[in-house]
Design an enzyme around this catalytic site. Structure first.
Site, short mmCIF file in Angstrom:
data_model
loop_
_atom_site.label_atom_id
_atom_site.label_comp_id
_atom_site.label_asym_id
_atom_site.label_seq_id
_atom_site.Cartn_x
_atom_site.Cartn_y
_atom_site.Cartn_z
N GLY A 29 0.97 -1.10 0.14
CA GLY A 29 0.03 -0.01 0.11
C GLY A 29 0.78 1.33 0.02
O GLY A 29 1.98 1.21 0.24
N TYR A 30 0.19 2.43 -0.20
CA TYR A 30 1.02 3.69 -0.24
C TYR A 30 0.56 4.55 0.78
O TYR A 30 -0.71 5.03 0.76
CB TYR A 30 0.88 4.20 -1.69
CG TYR A 30 1.52 3.40 -2.75
CD1 TYR A 30 2.87 3.58 -3.02
CD2 TYR A 30 0.97 2.42 -3.37
CE1 TYR A 30 3.48 2.74 -4.05
CE2 TYR A 30 1.53 1.47 -4.23
CZ TYR A 30 2.86 1.83 -4.33
OH TYR A 30 3.60 0.75 -5.36
N LEU A 31 1.53 5.07 1.49
CA LEU A 31 1.30 5.99 2.40
C LEU A 31 1.28 7.44 1.65
O LEU A 31 0.54 8.51 2.11
CB LEU A 31 2.19 6.03 3.62
CG LEU A 31 2.26 4.69 4.32
CD1 LEU A 31 3.52 4.61 5.23
CD2 LEU A 31 1.26 4.87 5.45
#
Length: 158
Positions: A29-31
């Site tokens: 996932g991407y912060l």
């Protein structure tokens, strides 16, 4: 810290699976998916990583990359903070002379998409292109994993 030099291709068929010497399950996932930098959390089998990638150069082949191993527990907690959808895929490693193709077969919202990447030592390095390798998509940002999390393959008009 390092520079990552890679080219990216679509895949025509699944012949690469017979040639793979290793495969791993990835969840990421991407912060942050800002165009100037992305911050990714990844769990790969029994290891986890936090990765920062800079903006790609004009050709899309080269960008800054920093990666640090973190605990699985930290990664699972960080995945809860990530933007939009989580990317799930199996990565197959395929030797190609002295280089290695990383071939990602996506699942979930990106099911049906298969992308091969090859990391190079220089932007102009030549390499053998196997028959399962399709159209080059290096520099096409819609194929970046950070964008696939926001605009998954299932939403594309084919």
């Amino acid at each position: 810290m390092s520079l990552e030099i890679e080219r990216k291709f679509l895949v025509n068929n699944t012949e690469f699976k017979k040639l793979a010497y290793q495969q791993n399950t990835l969840k990421q996932g991407y912060l942050n998916t800002d165009k100037s930098r992305t911050v990714r959390v990844r769990i790969q089998d029994n290891k986890a990583y936090l990765t920062v990638k800079g903006k790609s150069n004009k050709s899309g082949t080269t960008r800054f990359e920093w990666e640090k191993e973190i605990t699985i527990s930290d990664a699972e907690n960080l995945l809860l903070l990530c933007e939009e959808s989580i990317i799930e895929k199996t990565r197959f490693l395929v030797k190609n002379d002295h280089l290695i193709f990383e071939v990602d077969e996506f699942y979930g919202d990106n099911n049906g998409l298969i992308i091969a990447e090859i990391e190079l030592n220089s932007e102009n390095e030549s390499f053998h292109k196997p028959n399962w390798l399709g159209k080059e998509v290096t520099g096409d940002s819609k194929y970046y994993n950070s964008n696939l999390s926001k605009n998954p393959f299932k939403n594309w008009a084919l």
